[in-house]
Motif scaffolding. Structure first.
Motif, PDB file in Angstrom:
ATOM      1  N   ASP A   1     -12.374 -20.305 -19.709  1.00  0.00           N
ATOM      2  CA  ASP A   1     -13.729 -20.745 -19.384  1.00  0.00           C
ATOM      3  C   ASP A   1     -14.315 -19.907 -18.247  1.00  0.00           C
ATOM      4  O   ASP A   1     -13.587 -19.198 -17.551  1.00  0.00           O
ATOM      5  CB  ASP A   1     -13.748 -22.243 -19.040  1.00  0.00           C
ATOM      6  N   PRO A   2     -15.646 -19.992 -18.036  1.00  0.00           N
ATOM      7  CA  PRO A   2     -16.303 -19.224 -16.970  1.00  0.00           C
ATOM      8  C   PRO A   2     -16.600 -20.073 -15.732  1.00  0.00           C
ATOM      9  O   PRO A   2     -17.626 -19.910 -15.085  1.00  0.00           O
ATOM     10  CB  PRO A   2     -17.598 -18.784 -17.651  1.00  0.00           C
ATOM     11  N   TYR A   3     -15.688 -21.007 -15.419  1.00  0.00           N
ATOM     12  CA  TYR A   3     -15.916 -21.927 -14.303  1.00  0.00           C
ATOM     13  C   TYR A   3     -14.849 -21.787 -13.220  1.00  0.00           C
ATOM     14  O   TYR A   3     -14.121 -22.742 -12.917  1.00  0.00           O
ATOM     15  CB  TYR A   3     -15.938 -23.373 -14.809  1.00  0.00           C
ATOM     16  N   PRO A   4     -14.737 -20.610 -12.599  1.00  0.00           N
ATOM     17  CA  PRO A   4     -13.712 -20.447 -11.557  1.00  0.00           C
ATOM     18  C   PRO A   4     -13.948 -21.336 -10.345  1.00  0.00           C
ATOM     19  O   PRO A   4     -13.045 -21.514  -9.523  1.00  0.00           O
ATOM     20  CB  PRO A   4     -13.814 -18.959 -11.195  1.00  0.00           C
ATOM     21  N   GLN A   5     -15.153 -21.901 -10.240  1.00  0.00           N
ATOM     22  CA  GLN A   5     -15.438 -22.785  -9.108  1.00  0.00           C
ATOM     23  C   GLN A   5     -14.693 -24.112  -9.205  1.00  0.00           C
ATOM     24  O   GLN A   5     -14.601 -24.853  -8.226  1.00  0.00           O
ATOM     25  CB  GLN A   5     -16.948 -23.033  -8.984  1.00  0.00           C
ATOM     26  N   PHE A   6     -14.158 -24.405 -10.396  1.00  0.00           N
ATOM     27  CA  PHE A   6     -13.446 -25.667 -10.587  1.00  0.00           C
ATOM     28  C   PHE A   6     -11.940 -25.417 -10.613  1.00  0.00           C
ATOM     29  O   PHE A   6     -11.401 -24.894 -11.589  1.00  0.00           O
ATOM     30  CB  PHE A   6     -13.892 -26.361 -11.872  1.00  0.00           C
ATOM     31  N   ALA A   7     -11.280 -25.781  -9.537  1.00  0.00           N
ATOM     32  CA  ALA A   7      -9.838 -25.570  -9.417  1.00  0.00           C
ATOM     33  C   ALA A   7      -9.071 -26.748 -10.002  1.00  0.00           C
ATOM     34  O   ALA A   7      -9.662 -27.768 -10.401  1.00  0.00           O
ATOM     35  CB  ALA A   7      -9.471 -25.367  -7.952  1.00  0.00           C
ATOM     36  N   LYS A   8      -7.771 -26.605 -10.057  1.00  0.00           N
ATOM     37  CA  LYS A   8      -6.902 -27.673 -10.545  1.00  0.00           C
ATOM     38  C   LYS A   8      -7.171 -28.955  -9.767  1.00  0.00           C
ATOM     39  O   LYS A   8      -7.284 -28.947  -8.545  1.00  0.00           O
ATOM     40  CB  LYS A   8      -5.437 -27.265 -10.376  1.00  0.00           C
ATOM     41  N   GLY A   9      -7.310 -30.064 -10.491  1.00  0.00           N
ATOM     42  CA  GLY A   9      -7.596 -31.339  -9.849  1.00  0.00           C
ATOM     43  C   GLY A   9      -9.060 -31.700  -9.836  1.00  0.00           C
ATOM     44  O   GLY A   9      -9.433 -32.816  -9.447  1.00  0.00           O
ATOM     45  N   SER A  10      -9.932 -30.766 -10.271  1.00  0.00           N
ATOM     46  CA  SER A  10     -11.363 -31.057 -10.358  1.00  0.00           C
ATOM     47  C   SER A  10     -11.633 -31.916 -11.584  1.00  0.00           C
ATOM     48  O   SER A  10     -10.777 -32.079 -12.473  1.00  0.00           O
ATOM     49  CB  SER A  10     -12.168 -29.758 -10.454  1.00  0.00           C
ATOM     50  N   ILE A  70      -2.389 -28.162 -22.057  1.00  0.00           N
ATOM     51  CA  ILE A  70      -3.458 -27.178 -21.908  1.00  0.00           C
ATOM     52  C   ILE A  70      -3.071 -26.139 -20.866  1.00  0.00           C
ATOM     53  O   ILE A  70      -2.669 -26.473 -19.749  1.00  0.00           O
ATOM     54  CB  ILE A  70      -4.782 -27.857 -21.479  1.00  0.00           C
ATOM     55  N   LYS A  71      -3.174 -24.867 -21.239  1.00  0.00           N
ATOM     56  CA  LYS A  71      -3.019 -23.762 -20.286  1.00  0.00           C
ATOM     57  C   LYS A  71      -4.396 -23.143 -20.106  1.00  0.00           C
ATOM     58  O   LYS A  71      -4.903 -22.457 -20.992  1.00  0.00           O
ATOM     59  CB  LYS A  71      -2.017 -22.732 -20.810  1.00  0.00           C
ATOM     60  N   ARG A  72      -4.993 -23.400 -18.976  1.00  0.00           N
ATOM     61  CA  ARG A  72      -6.384 -23.005 -18.741  1.00  0.00           C
ATOM     62  C   ARG A  72      -6.473 -21.815 -17.797  1.00  0.00           C
ATOM     63  O   ARG A  72      -5.769 -21.732 -16.786  1.00  0.00           O
ATOM     64  CB  ARG A  72      -7.146 -24.198 -18.163  1.00  0.00           C
ATOM     65  N   THR A  73      -7.347 -20.866 -18.125  1.00  0.00           N
ATOM     66  CA  THR A  73      -7.620 -19.733 -17.249  1.00  0.00           C
ATOM     67  C   THR A  73      -9.131 -19.602 -17.079  1.00  0.00           C
ATOM     68  O   THR A  73      -9.874 -19.677 -18.055  1.00  0.00           O
ATOM     69  CB  THR A  73      -7.056 -18.422 -17.830  1.00  0.00           C
TER      70      THR A  73
END
Length: 413
Positions: free
Chosen positions: A46-55, A72-75
């Motif tokens: 996804d293009p949402y690097p502003q959202f870290a794990k736990g968001s 899910i393995k998200r990058t």
């Protein structure tokens, strides 16, 4: 993937690599994610690097994975970097299971043979507003479903308009808007600010006026197109808009409006939080069309897509993941987090019920249009480049609006 599709993919990789060279990725997920060998793990880019794990966003991804019975393995990638990574991964036969991309990119990936169609992957798009879905359509087929949309409208400063004796209800078309700007200048304040920079941002901001004139992107030199560019040029010549718009980004344009001196600013839903911090009362109206009504503004926002997989058995689970991400309540929560307008009327109505301030934005999105709509697809970037060059030439005074657009049309062909 057949030979012709692979040739298209290779060409697309080279093209995107050329235009994204030097772009800096700000991914929160580190390097390129590869598909896990474990069939119980599904990859999401996804293009949402502003959202870290736990968001809230990553929690939703995990929840949808649990519902589908997988991990899910998200990058996350920067928007410009994600397109290149997606093309390269497809070339290597290593595409993500679920790919969320900026809406103008869908046509590039579709033409390169990277994406499955909604007919193939069985994504249900029946509730999506047709004008928003159009951004994913090419050759009569759709290649994804929108997760949300943003667009442009006019913010206005209530105190500035009051001092100038302007009733916002009177602003219904170009003539009445220009009359309002004249009154504002006469009252010693500034009229309108926007972004006309020589990049996609400039085209993005010009499109509501361009489409609001009745012009089509296939005929850049039409009389309607000339009238739109002449409107902006006239505003600069009369001092209703500052010369700084030629270099303004949407951010610097907003900073001008936030000074409190301007009556109007063309900007997007993403400025709502800043608007509340501006220190003055503001309102929002859709960009007016030339003769009245709301102009079609371009849509921003992302589409959820399913890339082509060698193992076609993965599509069923990927479809479940996307259906979870885009169902009613999850869509409402996600679009609230992203400050997006939902892509379905059902969820839009819930957004307005929860926050009446979103009503003009919902109206604007319902009138909006994808930049690659009208089956323009990958033709759009070249057209857009010539459009912003014409805007720059006209506003700087190096060419008349008519001559600038005539040159643009010739180059776009």
């Amino acid at each position: 993937m057949n030979r012709s599709a692979r040739r298209r993919l290779t060409a697309a990789v080279l093209t995107v690599a050329a235009v994204t060279t030097g772009a800096t990725a700000c991914s929160s997920g580190g390097g390129t994610s590869t598909k896990a060998a474990d069939s119980g793990t599904y990859t999401v880019w996804d293009p949402y690097p502003q959202f870290a794990k736990g968001s809230a966003w990553t929690d939703l991804l995990d929840k949808c994975g649990t519902t589908a019975g997988v991990k899910i393995k998200r990058t996350a990638f920067d928007t410009s970097d994600l397109t290149n990574k997606a093309l390269l991964a497809a070339q290597q036969g290593n595409s993500a299971d679920v790919l969320i991309v900026d809406n103008p990119v869908v046509s590039t990936l579709a033409e390169a043979g990277v994406l499955t169609t909604t007919d193939d992957n069985k994504l249900d798009t029946s509730k999506v507003d047709p004008n928003l879905l159009a951004a994913s359509q090419s050759g009569g087929k759709a290649y994804g479903t929108p997760i949300g949309a943003n667009t442009l409208a006019l913010y206005y400063n209530k105190a500035v308009l009051k001092k100038a004796g302007v009733d916002i209800a009177s602003v219904k078309d170009w003539k009445s808007l220009t009359a309002a700007l004249e009154k504002v200048k006469g009252a010693g304040k500034k009229g309108i600010t926007f972004s006309a920079i020589g990049t996609e941002e400039g085209s993005f901001q010009f499109l509501p006026w361009y489409w609001g004139s009745g012009a089509q992107l296939t005929a850049l030199d039409s009389d309607q197109a000339v009238s739109a560019l002449s409107l902006w040029k006239n505003w600069l010549d009369k001092g209703y808009a500052p010369n700084s718009v030629i270099n303004n980004t949407q951010t610097t344009s907003w900073q001008e409006f936030a000074s409190g001196d301007y009556a109007f600013a063309e900007n997007g839903t993403w400025q709502l939080a800043n608007a509340k911090k501006a220190g003055f009362e503001y309102g929002v109206i859709p960009v007016p069309a030339a003769t009245g009504g709301s102009a079609a503004a371009p849509t921003g926002g992302e589409f959820v897509t399913l890339p082509v997989q060698d193992d076609t058995g993965r599509y069923a689970t990927s479809q479940k993941l996307v259906s979870c991400l885009t169902n009613g309540q999850n869509l409402l929560d996600t679009d609230t987090t992203l400050s997006y307008v939902a892509p379905t009327s059902e969820v839009q109505d819930k957004q307005v019920a929860a926050n009446a301030e979103l009503k003009p934005w919902v109206d604007a999105v319902r009138a909006a249009k994808g930049r690659t709509s009208d089956d323009l697809g990958t033709k759009y970037p070249k057209i857009s480049e010539q459009l912003w060059k014409a805007v720059q030439s006209a506003l700087s005074g190096s060419q008349s609006p008519k001559d600038a657009l005539k040159a643009a049309q010739s180059a776009a062909k």
